[in-house]
Design an enzyme around this catalytic site. Structure first.
Site, mmCIF file in Angstrom:
data_model
loop_
_atom_site.group_PDB
_atom_site.id
_atom_site.type_symbol
_atom_site.label_atom_id
_atom_site.label_comp_id
_atom_site.label_asym_id
_atom_site.label_seq_id
_atom_site.Cartn_x
_atom_site.Cartn_y
_atom_site.Cartn_z
ATOM 1 N N HIS A 1 45.107 38.524 32.317
ATOM 2 C CA HIS A 1 45.659 37.987 33.565
ATOM 3 C C HIS A 1 44.826 36.805 34.026
ATOM 4 O O HIS A 1 43.772 36.516 33.461
ATOM 5 C CB HIS A 1 45.770 39.071 34.634
ATOM 6 C CG HIS A 1 44.464 39.621 35.136
ATOM 7 N ND1 HIS A 1 43.558 40.268 34.326
ATOM 8 C CD2 HIS A 1 43.922 39.638 36.384
ATOM 9 C CE1 HIS A 1 42.520 40.657 35.050
ATOM 10 N NE2 HIS A 1 42.711 40.280 36.299
ATOM 11 N N HIS B 1 42.924 35.975 36.576
ATOM 12 C CA HIS B 1 41.774 35.986 37.483
ATOM 13 C C HIS B 1 40.591 35.395 36.712
ATOM 14 O O HIS B 1 40.429 35.653 35.509
ATOM 15 C CB HIS B 1 41.449 37.414 37.955
ATOM 16 C CG HIS B 1 42.320 37.851 39.098
ATOM 17 N ND1 HIS B 1 42.589 39.177 39.382
ATOM 18 C CD2 HIS B 1 42.992 37.123 40.042
ATOM 19 C CE1 HIS B 1 43.387 39.243 40.441
ATOM 20 N NE2 HIS B 1 43.639 38.014 40.853
ATOM 21 N N ASP C 1 37.500 35.903 36.300
ATOM 22 C CA ASP C 1 36.539 36.683 35.500
ATOM 23 C C ASP C 1 37.105 37.083 34.142
ATOM 24 O O ASP C 1 36.413 37.689 33.332
ATOM 25 C CB ASP C 1 36.046 37.915 36.282
ATOM 26 C CG ASP C 1 37.155 38.829 36.764
ATOM 27 O OD1 ASP C 1 38.225 38.325 37.164
ATOM 28 O OD2 ASP C 1 36.969 40.067 36.729
ATOM 29 N N HIS C 2 38.382 36.721 33.881
ATOM 30 C CA HIS C 2 38.987 37.032 32.578
ATOM 31 C C HIS C 2 39.371 35.773 31.793
ATOM 32 O O HIS C 2 39.777 35.863 30.645
ATOM 33 C CB HIS C 2 40.232 37.915 32.764
ATOM 34 C CG HIS C 2 39.891 39.223 33.400
ATOM 35 N ND1 HIS C 2 39.814 40.393 32.686
ATOM 36 C CD2 HIS C 2 39.548 39.531 34.668
ATOM 37 C CE1 HIS C 2 39.444 41.376 33.505
ATOM 38 N NE2 HIS C 2 39.282 40.875 34.714
ATOM 39 N N HIS D 1 48.261 45.415 38.911
ATOM 40 C CA HIS D 1 47.129 44.745 39.538
ATOM 41 C C HIS D 1 47.695 43.846 40.631
ATOM 42 O O HIS D 1 48.881 43.927 40.942
ATOM 43 C CB HIS D 1 46.397 43.963 38.427
ATOM 44 C CG HIS D 1 45.055 43.444 38.813
ATOM 45 N ND1 HIS D 1 44.150 44.145 39.572
ATOM 46 C CD2 HIS D 1 44.425 42.263 38.497
ATOM 47 C CE1 HIS D 1 43.050 43.412 39.724
ATOM 48 N NE2 HIS D 1 43.193 42.272 39.089
ATOM 49 N N ASP E 1 42.869 44.345 34.306
ATOM 50 C CA ASP E 1 42.522 45.178 35.448
ATOM 51 C C ASP E 1 43.760 45.958 35.866
ATOM 52 O O ASP E 1 44.866 45.443 35.769
ATOM 53 C CB ASP E 1 42.077 44.310 36.622
ATOM 54 C CG ASP E 1 40.832 43.480 36.306
ATOM 55 O OD1 ASP E 1 40.222 43.693 35.244
ATOM 56 O OD2 ASP E 1 40.486 42.606 37.111
ATOM 57 N N HIS F 1 34.071 46.846 33.277
ATOM 58 C CA HIS F 1 34.493 46.033 34.429
ATOM 59 C C HIS F 1 33.826 46.573 35.696
ATOM 60 O O HIS F 1 34.441 46.743 36.740
ATOM 61 C CB HIS F 1 36.029 46.060 34.552
ATOM 62 C CG HIS F 1 36.592 44.980 35.444
ATOM 63 N ND1 HIS F 1 36.853 45.186 36.781
ATOM 64 C CD2 HIS F 1 36.943 43.690 35.210
ATOM 65 C CE1 HIS F 1 37.347 44.073 37.316
ATOM 66 N NE2 HIS F 1 37.411 43.159 36.375
HETATM 67 ZN ZN ZN Z 1 38.629 41.447 36.698
HETATM 68 ZN ZN ZN Z 2 41.750 40.883 38.201
#
Ligand code: ZN
Ligand code: ZN
Length: 307
Positions: A60, A62, A64-65, A140, A210, A268
């Site tokens: 996805h 976001h 952090d990914h 999510h 997530d 995570h």
């Molecule tokens: Zn994340």
């Molecule tokens: Zn996320």
């Protein structure tokens, strides 16, 4: 199938933990799953050759990914890569990545083959000689997808003594390995089970991050050998988990149990947990065969032992 963890943190990296990125190595091929900031550095530290990565999966959009992807693609180009990279990501990323590459004057020497992810049902997105990959929706705050990597069943092992005993011609061996019976010249049928032994069980790996808990998820990953499931928070923060579209240790353990997973890997982790020992303990109370992700850790999926 071997899995290396490059990042085990959630949105905030810590001095010990990078944001999400996993590398699955299956049949000498390397699959990069999520690409948080710092992934290039982590690949180097873990001696994974960039040129071996042909498939990148983004769960996805976001940061952090995905924030590590731009730098990684640019590096691949600077290194003179010419073979295509297959990029699987939520559908709206196709336009975003192109505009980013343009904005920053990045000209790739190789083809970026974009495969959009969408929909509310599992979809097979890769099928080759050795394995299949299926994407499935998670729950999510934005469209998010999990990935299931499943080895194909190997051929049956033909017994040496059967070849000698029945003088099986070479031309027949392949079909017998695929399960065919042997018909002798006099019409006698020798059953395949007498000629062969079973191959090892095909291995599988599922990546679920997530997501908040939803029961249907377990049906997408039924019987998986190793389930990676996020556990951003401990059991005492379940309302925060729900609110932010994340899971607790208890949620991860429930999905693993409901799916009948061989083993569970949690990760995570929120930056509030310096030490993840407590989270591991909580999860193991409900699902004993649980591991806690650590940056730089490699798990051999075929050799996971009951703890
Ligand atoms: Zn994340
Ligand atoms: Zn996320």
């Amino acid at each position: 199938m071997k899995l290396t963890i490059l990042g085990s943190s959630s949105a905030l990296p810590t001095s010990e933990r990078n944001p999400s990125a996993h590398v699955l190595c299956a049949h000498e091929r390397f699959f990069l799953i999520d690409c948080g900031e710092g992934t290039q550095h982590q690949l180097r530290k873990n001696h994974i050759r960039f040129s071996k990565i042909n498939h990148i999966f983004i769960s996805h959009l976001h940061g952090d990914h995905v924030f590590g992807l731009y730098g990684l693609l640019s590096t691949l180009s600077l290194m003179g890569r010419q073979t295509p990279v297959h990029l699987y990501a939520p559908q709206n990323f196709g336009q975003m990545i192109n505009s980013h590459l343009n904005d920053f004057d990045i000209h790739l020497n190789f083809e970026l083959d974009f495969i959009p992810l969408s929909g509310k049902d599992p979809v097979q997105i890769l099928d080759d000689k050795y394995l299949t990959v299926t994407s499935f929706p998670l729950k999510h705050r934005i469209p998010t997808f999990g990935f299931l990597f499943r080895d194909k069943t190997a051929d049956r092992n033909i017994k040496k003594e059967s070849i000698e005993k029945y003088k099986i011609p070479v031309a027949r061996i392949n079909s017998i390995k695929k399960g065919a019976d042997l018909v002798l010249n006099d019409g006698t049928i020798i059953k395949n089970e007498e000629l062969t032994t079973s191959p090892p069980e095909p291995l599988s790996y599922a990546y679920c991050s997530d997501t908040k808990y939803f029961k249907k998820l377990s049906s997408y990953v039924k019987g998986v050998s190793l389930l990676y499931h996020e556990a951003t928070f401990g059991r005492d923060l379940s309302s925060l988990a729900k609110m932010s579209g994340h899971s607790t240790t208890v949620d991860a353990a429930h999905i693993a149990a409901e799916a009948g997973a061989g083993a569970l890997l949690i990760g995570h982790f929120s930056a509030r947990y310096r030490d993840t020992g407590g989270l591991l303990e909580e999860t193991r109370e409900l699902f004993p065969v649980t591991y806690a992700a650590k940056d730089g850790m490699t798990l051999d999926i075929g050799k996971l032992k009951p703890l």
